[in-house]
Design a protein around this motif. Sequence first.
Motif, PDB file in Angstrom:
ATOM      1  N   ARG A   1       0.838  -1.205   0.000  1.00 38.70           N
ATOM      2  CA  ARG A   1       0.000   0.000   0.000  1.00 38.70           C
ATOM      3  C   ARG A   1       0.872   1.254   0.000  1.00 38.70           C
ATOM      4  NH1 ARG A   1      -3.347  -3.086   3.967  1.00 38.70           N
ATOM      5  NH2 ARG A   1      -5.240  -3.737   2.876  1.00 38.70           N
ATOM      6  N   ASP A   2       1.941   1.235   0.795  1.00 39.30           N
ATOM      7  CA  ASP A   2       2.829   2.392   0.841  1.00 39.30           C
ATOM      8  C   ASP A   2       3.486   2.618  -0.510  1.00 39.30           C
ATOM      9  OD1 ASP A   2       2.370   3.145   3.476  1.00 39.30           O
ATOM     10  OD2 ASP A   2       3.953   1.867   4.282  1.00 39.30           O
ATOM     11  N   PHE A   3       3.923   1.547  -1.156  1.00 42.09           N
ATOM     12  CA  PHE A   3       4.562   1.702  -2.467  1.00 42.09           C
ATOM     13  C   PHE A   3       3.566   2.267  -3.475  1.00 42.09           C
ATOM     14  CE2 PHE A   3       6.279   0.601  -6.573  1.00 42.09           C
ATOM     15  CZ  PHE A   3       7.652   0.717  -6.417  1.00 42.09           C
ATOM     16  N   ASN A   4       2.344   1.746  -3.492  1.00 47.52           N
ATOM     17  CA  ASN A   4       1.339   2.276  -4.423  1.00 47.52           C
ATOM     18  C   ASN A   4       1.055   3.748  -4.169  1.00 47.52           C
ATOM     19  OD1 ASN A   4       0.979   0.004  -5.948  1.00 47.52           O
ATOM     20  ND2 ASN A   4      -1.052  -0.516  -5.156  1.00 47.52           N
ATOM     21  N   ARG A   5       0.959   4.131  -2.899  1.00 43.27           N
ATOM     22  CA  ARG A   5       0.680   5.527  -2.557  1.00 43.27           C
ATOM     23  C   ARG A   5       1.849   6.427  -2.956  1.00 43.27           C
ATOM     24  NH1 ARG A   5       2.445   8.110   1.790  1.00 43.27           N
ATOM     25  NH2 ARG A   5       2.918   6.164   2.895  1.00 43.27           N
ATOM     26  N   ILE A   6       3.055   6.035  -2.597  1.00 39.23           N
ATOM     27  CA  ILE A   6       4.218   6.890  -2.845  1.00 39.23           C
ATOM     28  C   ILE A   6       4.551   6.950  -4.332  1.00 39.23           C
ATOM     29  CG2 ILE A   6       6.695   7.135  -2.378  1.00 39.23           C
ATOM     30  CD1 ILE A   6       6.125   6.018   0.423  1.00 39.23           C
ATOM     31  N   GLU A   7       4.242   5.886  -5.063  1.00 39.67           N
ATOM     32  CA  GLU A   7       4.444   5.934  -6.512  1.00 39.67           C
ATOM     33  C   GLU A   7       3.646   7.080  -7.128  1.00 39.67           C
ATOM     34  OE1 GLU A   7       3.835   3.201 -10.519  1.00 39.67           O
ATOM     35  OE2 GLU A   7       2.786   2.697  -8.672  1.00 39.67           O
ATOM     36  N   LEU A   8       2.445   7.309  -6.619  1.00 39.49           N
ATOM     37  CA  LEU A   8       1.608   8.395  -7.134  1.00 39.49           C
ATOM     38  C   LEU A   8       2.078   9.768  -6.664  1.00 39.49           C
ATOM     39  CD1 LEU A   8      -1.937   6.794  -6.672  1.00 39.49           C
ATOM     40  CD2 LEU A   8      -0.690   7.107  -8.823  1.00 39.49           C
ATOM     41  N   GLU A   9       2.763   9.814  -5.528  1.00 38.61           N
ATOM     42  CA  GLU A   9       3.172  11.089  -4.941  1.00 38.61           C
ATOM     43  C   GLU A   9       4.537  11.570  -5.427  1.00 38.61           C
ATOM     44  OE1 GLU A   9       0.895  10.291  -0.649  1.00 38.61           O
ATOM     45  OE2 GLU A   9       3.087  10.199  -0.780  1.00 38.61           O
ATOM     46  N   THR A  10       5.270  10.743  -6.151  1.00 38.04           N
ATOM     47  CA  THR A  10       6.633  11.072  -6.566  1.00 38.04           C
ATOM     48  C   THR A  10       6.743  11.117  -8.085  1.00 38.04           C
ATOM     49  OG1 THR A  10       7.238   8.731  -6.408  1.00 38.04           O
ATOM     50  CG2 THR A  10       7.699  10.129  -4.491  1.00 38.04           C
ATOM     51  N   THR A  11       7.834  11.730  -8.549  1.00 42.77           N
ATOM     52  CA  THR A  11       8.034  11.912  -9.989  1.00 42.77           C
ATOM     53  C   THR A  11       9.125  11.005 -10.534  1.00 42.77           C
ATOM     54  OG1 THR A  11       7.346  14.221  -9.794  1.00 42.77           O
ATOM     55  CG2 THR A  11       8.564  13.601 -11.786  1.00 42.77           C
TER      56      THR A  11
ATOM     57  N   GLU B   1      13.206   9.657  -6.139  1.00 42.20           N
ATOM     58  CA  GLU B   1      12.263  10.160  -5.134  1.00 42.20           C
ATOM     59  C   GLU B   1      11.458   9.017  -4.526  1.00 42.20           C
ATOM     60  OE1 GLU B   1       9.954  12.946  -7.331  1.00 42.20           O
ATOM     61  OE2 GLU B   1      11.362  14.619  -7.061  1.00 42.20           O
ATOM     62  N   LEU B   2      10.990   8.110  -5.366  1.00 37.76           N
ATOM     63  CA  LEU B   2      10.221   6.959  -4.880  1.00 37.76           C
ATOM     64  C   LEU B   2      11.087   6.081  -3.976  1.00 37.76           C
ATOM     65  CD1 LEU B   2       7.859   4.964  -4.811  1.00 37.76           C
ATOM     66  CD2 LEU B   2       8.482   4.233  -7.129  1.00 37.76           C
ATOM     67  N   PHE B   3      12.286   5.810  -4.408  1.00 37.32           N
ATOM     68  CA  PHE B   3      13.218   4.994  -3.623  1.00 37.32           C
ATOM     69  C   PHE B   3      13.493   5.639  -2.265  1.00 37.32           C
ATOM     70  CE2 PHE B   3      17.668   4.261  -2.360  1.00 37.32           C
ATOM     71  CZ  PHE B   3      17.672   2.877  -2.222  1.00 37.32           C
ATOM     72  N   ASP B   4      13.824   6.929  -2.271  1.00 35.23           N
ATOM     73  CA  ASP B   4      14.182   7.608  -1.018  1.00 35.23           C
ATOM     74  C   ASP B   4      12.995   7.656  -0.054  1.00 35.23           C
ATOM     75  OD1 ASP B   4      16.766   8.036  -1.845  1.00 35.23           O
ATOM     76  OD2 ASP B   4      16.437  10.117  -2.467  1.00 35.23           O
ATOM     77  N   ALA B   5      11.800   7.894  -0.572  1.00 32.31           N
ATOM     78  CA  ALA B   5      10.627   7.974   0.292  1.00 32.31           C
ATOM     79  C   ALA B   5      10.303   6.623   0.917  1.00 32.31           C
ATOM     80  CB  ALA B   5       9.430   8.493  -0.503  1.00 32.31           C
ATOM     81  N   MET B   6      10.404   5.554   0.131  1.00 33.79           N
ATOM     82  CA  MET B   6      10.163   4.212   0.683  1.00 33.79           C
ATOM     83  C   MET B   6      11.268   3.823   1.663  1.00 33.79           C
ATOM     84  SD  MET B   6       7.360   2.595  -0.153  1.00 33.79           S
ATOM     85  CE  MET B   6       7.762   0.858   0.081  1.00 33.79           C
ATOM     86  N   LEU B   7      12.494   4.187   1.349  1.00 32.28           N
ATOM     87  CA  LEU B   7      13.611   3.834   2.233  1.00 32.28           C
ATOM     88  C   LEU B   7      13.480   4.559   3.567  1.00 32.28           C
ATOM     89  CD1 LEU B   7      16.099   1.982   1.997  1.00 32.28           C
ATOM     90  CD2 LEU B   7      17.442   4.020   1.475  1.00 32.28           C
TER      91      LEU B   7
END
Length: 285
Positions: free
Chosen positions: A243-253, A257-263
């Motif tokens: 769920r976090d990956f799906n959400r952050i994928e939409l919030e990042t460009t 950015e996606l990697f850093d936010a999930m990490l």
Amino acid sequence: MTSSPSTSLRYDVLTIRRPGLSRDVPSGDPSLQWVANSATLISGEHEAVLVDTFLTEPQARTLADWVEASGKRLKAIYITHGHGDHFFGIRTLRERFPDAKAYAVADVVEAMRRQSAPDMLDGFWRKLFPGEISKTLEVADVLQTPELELEGHRLIPIDAGHTDMSRSTCLHVPSIGLIVGGDVVYNGIHCYLGETTRESRQHWIETLDRLKKLEPKAVIAGHKIPENSDDPGIIDETQLYLRDFNRIELETTTARELFDAMLALYPHRANPGSLWGAAKVAKGA
């Protein structure tokens, strides 16, 4: 026909670390840049069934030694899904235990054949693990029955559909409340999402809901930190990660950015290379 069980089953797990597949990780704790595979031995009084093998020949020999030390007759090997790191050890195991047949459902067998083809075997796996993969590989036979049997106990494949690849299964042992989850669940390790989409990840989350309804007492992840327990709570943890990956994928460009936010959310999970690979696929990098 399944006979009445005379004794209870038990399970044991062997977990071995190896290098991850994505090795160009831009940041993260270097001490976590590894992944671990697990293999599960389900045993009765005299016989046993092994679930999944390992990637390299040395690892497969260690696995064979471990199975032999159990003192049980290895009846069968069940393969949960078709990624090479879960079945490349079949040949080495069957050389030690020639009476043990390897089984998987039909779509998984087909995926195993694709992973064993020269473009994947030589073009991918052997480049990453030179000289370590068996020269001769075997794929499983198609399981022709709805379930396996071990000393009167049912071992039931569960169709998980598209999880970390296009077709995955788990193995449910209801008599002891066990789910051997393959790569449908992860335990302390970044999920492999390189073959997923937002839609398939949502399906994965729904599959995990089905596993929870079985009310398991133990759930074994195909990739787990060795010292972690097999608590069923890893089902919820895997769902939250997806769920976090799906959400952050939409919030990042960008992939970074996606990697850093999930990490930032999951700094202590092993194998950040898997997350980096997933981020690049998600963002088309």
